[in-house]
Design a protein around this motif. Sequence first.
Motif, PDB file in Angstrom:
ATOM      1  N   ILE A 213       0.883  -1.172   0.000  1.00  0.00           N
ATOM      2  CA  ILE A 213       0.000   0.000   0.000  1.00  0.00           C
ATOM      3  C   ILE A 213       0.914   1.214   0.000  1.00  0.00           C
ATOM      4  N   ALA A 214       1.088   1.822  -1.155  1.00  0.00           N
ATOM      5  CA  ALA A 214       2.134   2.838  -1.334  1.00  0.00           C
ATOM      6  C   ALA A 214       1.628   4.249  -1.046  1.00  0.00           C
ATOM      7  N   ASN A 215       1.136   4.485   0.177  1.00  0.00           N
ATOM      8  CA  ASN A 215       0.760   5.858   0.535  1.00  0.00           C
ATOM      9  C   ASN A 215       1.742   6.406   1.550  1.00  0.00           C
ATOM     10  N   GLN A 216       1.842   7.723   1.598  1.00  0.00           N
ATOM     11  CA  GLN A 216       2.802   8.380   2.475  1.00  0.00           C
ATOM     12  C   GLN A 216       2.218   9.675   3.004  1.00  0.00           C
ATOM     13  N   ALA A 217       2.389   9.914   4.301  1.00  0.00           N
ATOM     14  CA  ALA A 217       1.890  11.131   4.931  1.00  0.00           C
ATOM     15  C   ALA A 217       2.784  12.315   4.580  1.00  0.00           C
ATOM     16  N   ALA A 218       2.155  13.475   4.496  1.00  0.00           N
ATOM     17  CA  ALA A 218       2.867  14.727   4.269  1.00  0.00           C
ATOM     18  C   ALA A 218       2.238  15.823   5.106  1.00  0.00           C
ATOM     19  N   GLU A 219       3.008  16.863   5.369  1.00  0.00           N
ATOM     20  CA  GLU A 219       2.468  18.017   6.077  1.00  0.00           C
ATOM     21  C   GLU A 219       1.397  18.691   5.222  1.00  0.00           C
ATOM     22  N   HIS A 220       0.286  19.043   5.871  1.00  0.00           N
ATOM     23  CA  HIS A 220      -0.785  19.757   5.172  1.00  0.00           C
ATOM     24  C   HIS A 220      -1.242  20.902   6.065  1.00  0.00           C
ATOM     25  N   TYR A 221      -1.411  22.071   5.463  1.00  0.00           N
ATOM     26  CA  TYR A 221      -1.602  23.296   6.227  1.00  0.00           C
ATOM     27  C   TYR A 221      -2.918  23.991   5.924  1.00  0.00           C
ATOM     28  N   TYR A 222      -3.454  24.648   6.957  1.00  0.00           N
ATOM     29  CA  TYR A 222      -4.432  25.713   6.744  1.00  0.00           C
ATOM     30  C   TYR A 222      -4.289  26.752   7.844  1.00  0.00           C
ATOM     31  N   LEU A 223      -4.614  27.972   7.471  1.00  0.00           N
ATOM     32  CA  LEU A 223      -4.544  29.107   8.388  1.00  0.00           C
ATOM     33  C   LEU A 223      -5.953  29.523   8.764  1.00  0.00           C
ATOM     34  N   ILE A 224      -6.147  29.903  10.008  1.00  0.00           N
ATOM     35  CA  ILE A 224      -7.434  30.429  10.458  1.00  0.00           C
ATOM     36  C   ILE A 224      -7.211  31.830  11.002  1.00  0.00           C
ATOM     37  N   THR A 225      -7.951  32.789  10.465  1.00  0.00           N
ATOM     38  CA  THR A 225      -7.796  34.180  10.890  1.00  0.00           C
ATOM     39  C   THR A 225      -8.611  34.457  12.143  1.00  0.00           C
TER      40      THR A 225
END
Length: 808
Positions: A213-225
């Motif tokens: 199962i070739a999945n990989q985690a990565a950083e994912h961002y969102y900003l809240i004002t």
Amino acid sequence: MVVLGGGIIGTSVAYHLALEGWRDIVLLERDRLTSGTTWHAAGLMVTFGSSSETSTEMRKYSRALYSRLEAETGQATGFAPIGFIEVASDRDRLEEYRRVAAFNRYCGVDVHELSPREVQTLFPLARVDDIEAGFYVKEDGRVNPVDVTMALAKGARARGVRIIEGLAATGIAQRRGRVSAVRTQHGDIRTEIVVNCCGMWARQFGALAGVTIANQAAEHYYLITEPIRDLPPNMPVLEDPGCYGYYREEGGGLMVGLFEPVCAPWKVAGIPEDFSFGELPPDWERMTPYLERAMSRVPITAEVGMKKLFCGPESFTPDLRPIVGEAPELSGYFVAAGLNSIGVLTGGGLGRVLAHWIVHGTADVDVTAFNIDRLHPCQANAEYRRQRTVESLGLVYQCHYPARSLSSARGLRRSPLHDRLAAAGAWFREVSGWESPDWYGEPGSAPDPGPLGWGRPQWFANWAREHYAARNQVILLDMSFMGKFMVQGRDAGRCLERLSGNRVDGAVGVVTYTQWMNDTGRLEADLTVTKLTEERYLVVVTDTMVRHAETWMRRHVPDDAHACITDVTSAYAQLNLQGPGSRALLQQLTGADLSNGAFPFRAAREIDIGLARVLCIRITYVGELGYELYVPTEQAVYVYERLVEAGTQHALTHAGLQALGSLRLEKGYRDYGHDIDNTDDPYEAGLGFAVNLQKPGGFIGREALLARRAQGPRLRRLVQVLVKDPEPLMFHAEIVRRDGVAVGYLRAASYGHTLGGAVGLAMIEPKTPVDERYLSGGEWQVEIAGKLYPAIVSATSLYDPEMKRVRA
């Protein structure tokens, strides 16, 4: 059965299995529901944006499901149909979105193109001075991912599903290649079916059972004002891929979500087992330029305070497609993972698709693009995941140019001729991990592809030269990436005959084109079988179907049969000589008689080429006289050099995959996973000529095909489409109209240099019998990027329909 993982995907699968009528279902969650990545999902519910019918239908189903779950379960989902706008900030994105919008409308999504002023009316805070247009779906919007998950869980429990939180699966017990139990610290749960919905842990848990199962985690961002005074109410979700951002209301302020073009993989060595409801420290230095770009689209986000920059992990796959289906390594082991940050907006539909697949044994939608068996074990390697994930997250917001080829994790699988082809001027693209020539520049120099775009590429003339060389002289294609299997044993012929719709166990020295069907009569594979001896057969399949074909064979060979299946893909290079000059060139190098009488179409024999011995098969995928040469890998360079040397007297031209595509589509040859798939039967696909209903012993799917034929005329048919105007280009998903009514779309397309226009294969479904009278009786058009062009539609090949050139 056991579902592993209590995020939105796991609960959706459990809910839909119960909806199918199954009751003995257990869902295990190692901690608490939503504690992996679901809890921090942004919750967009968007149907616009995909040129895949399967993905679009899953999105539509998800939206409908989330809108009705509260009435069914009493649990709110937070679904708010506030609308969605996709912004095109340059001409290329405008072309892409117009193409996608036409396709989405065909699929039932009500998409409207907006002017910049109309975009600002709906989203007053956006800066619109540099945008081309917006694409608006009023019925789309947002949901609360945690609430959706809880509603699915509540609906599943109401139908008898047992959900156990705080209990992790520790492994899978196996017996004779099949799941037999799920192991936990409190004992085993006996089952023959398990569904791995473990999200970013899916790869690690799959590895315990030997499943890739070739999945990989990565950083994912969102900003809240911070809250924004006088924030306009009910603004739609806004998305601007050109600025890497999406924007929606959150807590009285705005959320600014990001898909940066170069991302950061997280925990390549393995996700911590105890990571739960977790956040990651944001990398301000890396992300600041992307944040500034995203905030420039909605300037007020840079003026008010920043409440939080959230960073959490999301998992991505090598080709940005989900990993779904039954693992080829282990029967009964199903997977639904690697959703590439669209788990919420496709989760309801994906749960329905996989549940149907498990319960009924086959999928009822095209799954060729995301079937788990398309991937190879090497793609789960740490270095591969580390390199590829950097690129894959950013692709979410890249312009999806038709000629785009991924640039990371390259060079792994190379033909033995790679260096020679590079010296000949090859521009390589990735094909299932292989480096394969796409087209050729000048020998001895680095080819320059020029900028990506939707118009004619810089190398269009190179492509045309290769195409015309195949039609008029002779070309050399390296097709070593094709999957090759040697099937041997006293029962090999009987087993292959049972799988194949055509007669493959006939005379020795003959290649047969055939399909493999499942019990419903739908396609599972499209391939050739060559009978080399009474107990030895060569099976050749397209690159994306290698593991699928192997698994299909292994699972349908009876236990008592004497038949051995060996993957020999790497043992043989495949060189294709194609074109009217191919016989003369090859005859110059061999003592074998290649005359039409001695070596007819479909003949297969071992011949000499100088010092080498090769398997020579007279067959074509371009619609010309031609030969496929299967050369032992260690002899490949020698044979190539002899061919090229002799080719100087025959105007031999190197050709790449672009020419292969345009040549085969002019001829109307099919490609499984592109223009035919698991939703088609061979008659709908125009392949009835390769089905032998009368052959002794029958074949898998025969009874279903007979029953379908008895139902009367067919209401869907794959046809060839040629645009009369020589200027526009087709790629995929262009809408076909008859007398102004949309009746289908292009599944695959190219440019027909010989025919003089864009050409492709389209599945049309007009809800009326598709026969010659229907095809010839109407006015046909193709919609390309918002414009209509007259077209020719035909059920028979538009190039050499009588096969005179192939049999010359």
